[in-house]
Enzyme design. Sequence first.
Site, mmCIF file in Angstrom:
data_model
loop_
_atom_site.group_PDB
_atom_site.id
_atom_site.type_symbol
_atom_site.label_atom_id
_atom_site.label_comp_id
_atom_site.label_asym_id
_atom_site.label_seq_id
_atom_site.Cartn_x
_atom_site.Cartn_y
_atom_site.Cartn_z
ATOM 1 N N ASP A 125 23.422 19.207 25.764
ATOM 2 C CA ASP A 125 24.380 19.083 26.876
ATOM 3 C C ASP A 125 25.172 20.370 27.114
ATOM 4 O OD1 ASP A 125 25.966 19.130 24.654
ATOM 5 O OD2 ASP A 125 26.957 17.205 25.011
ATOM 6 N N GLY A 126 24.861 21.433 26.362
ATOM 7 C CA GLY A 126 25.499 22.725 26.617
ATOM 8 C C GLY A 126 26.633 23.078 25.670
ATOM 9 N N GLU A 127 27.018 22.140 24.798
ATOM 10 C CA GLU A 127 28.139 22.444 23.892
ATOM 11 C C GLU A 127 27.685 23.360 22.751
ATOM 12 O OE1 GLU A 127 29.744 18.632 22.758
ATOM 13 O OE2 GLU A 127 30.396 18.204 24.804
ATOM 14 N N GLN A 133 44.600 38.353 36.538
ATOM 15 C CA GLN A 133 45.679 37.449 36.961
ATOM 16 C C GLN A 133 46.798 37.592 35.938
ATOM 17 O OE1 GLN A 133 45.152 35.304 39.870
ATOM 18 N NE2 GLN A 133 47.374 35.230 39.797
ATOM 19 N N HIS A 143 42.330 45.569 31.293
ATOM 20 C CA HIS A 143 42.626 45.741 32.706
ATOM 21 C C HIS A 143 44.124 45.895 32.979
ATOM 22 C CE1 HIS A 143 41.718 45.563 36.915
ATOM 23 N NE2 HIS A 143 42.690 44.683 37.064
ATOM 24 N N LYS A 188 44.195 49.519 48.013
ATOM 25 C CA LYS A 188 45.084 48.445 48.467
ATOM 26 C C LYS A 188 44.227 47.193 48.554
ATOM 27 C CE LYS A 188 48.621 47.593 51.862
ATOM 28 N NZ LYS A 188 48.612 47.332 53.269
ATOM 29 N N ASP A 228 36.299 54.317 36.223
ATOM 30 C CA ASP A 228 37.095 53.103 36.392
ATOM 31 C C ASP A 228 37.014 52.302 35.099
ATOM 32 O OD1 ASP A 228 38.728 51.256 37.561
ATOM 33 O OD2 ASP A 228 37.467 50.915 39.313
HETATM 34 C C1 R5P Z 1 41.288 47.740 39.560
HETATM 35 O O1 R5P Z 1 42.442 47.777 39.136
HETATM 36 C C2 R5P Z 1 40.171 48.090 38.642
HETATM 37 O O2 R5P Z 1 40.407 49.329 38.026
HETATM 38 C C3 R5P Z 1 38.824 48.091 39.337
HETATM 39 O O3 R5P Z 1 38.819 49.109 40.314
HETATM 40 C C4 R5P Z 1 38.491 46.785 39.988
HETATM 41 O O4 R5P Z 1 38.771 45.722 39.141
HETATM 42 C C5 R5P Z 1 37.021 46.758 40.359
HETATM 43 O O5 R5P Z 1 36.704 45.564 40.978
HETATM 44 P P1 R5P Z 1 35.536 45.500 42.034
HETATM 45 O O6 R5P Z 1 34.326 46.129 41.396
HETATM 46 O O7 R5P Z 1 35.338 44.040 42.301
HETATM 47 O O8 R5P Z 1 35.983 46.250 43.246
#
Ligand code: R5P
Length: 291
Positions: A34-36, A94, A127, A190, A216
């Site tokens: 069942d995936g557990e 988040q 992050h 942004k 990144d």
């Molecule tokens: C933003 O703060 C992070 O450094 C990345 O640029 C971001 O999370 C990348 O997300 P995506 O690939 O969905 O644009």
Amino acid sequence: MKLVPGPASIELAIKVSGILGLRLTDLEHKTFPDGESYFRYVDCVENDVVVIFQGTHPPQDKHILQLCLLSSGAKDLGASRVVAVVPYLAYAKQDRRFKEGEVVSIDVVLGILKQSGVDKILTVNMHAPWIIDKSPVPIENLDAIGVLASYITRMNLKNPIVLAPGKKGEDMSAAAAKVLNADYGTIKTKRDINTGAVEVSLEDVNVKDRDVVVVDDMISTGGTIVKSINALKSAGARRILVGCVHAIMVNDADKKILSSGADAIVATDAVPNKYAFVSVAGLLAESLRKL
Ligand code: R5P
């Protein structure tokens, strides 16, 4: 010290155990129909420091629960301390309530890990590093930008400049530029809090006829990098190399990045992926040695 290979990060656990010269703990793992998830510590962990390797990349929820099972189980069996090696720590996007009524997911996840007996989290380029101060579990956040940039030095860059998007951009690009002996700057971003769509702009950076390294901490949908590449191409960049620590790459993000004009993608093995030319195993081993 017992090194436990959680199902999400087996390869990395093998590499770190090789560097430390410590064998991996024998762990039985199976998935019920069942995936557990089912786990059994075959080796005794009583009175031991137990180091569990378990990234929380997709499927995040499953990987988090597996980490909780392994940690709680180790404590129940008498482990003296649990260190969770979580190269990619999920839910850190988040990290606050952007809109009224939102659940601050990272607080919940860290609370669950605490309840599950995790005494320390060892992670890589998280992050939202600013959550370390409010985390109920101590977090050590390692920086892999240096090792990533060291690999990129082999790429014979001409008149390079390193750029990084977002609010951590300047720190990341400065760290990589130091290794690459290059100029650096940031790409302004942004993000729309409703749609998640991101807008980028190059301000005060001259990329004409230059090799550009875009670094990144993570690539998820690839939206940020693709938009950055489009802007860089329009501004006359020569080669564009993309480096990231966490290559999550949802919905063929890598293909979109390469087809939009990136010459190469270089990532680490913090998340298993096919661009993992750089390993974070050395950084993790160095930190674990201090335990
Ligand atoms: C933003 O703060 C992070 O450094 C990345 O640029 C971001 O999370 C990348 O997300 P995506 O690939 O969905 O644009």
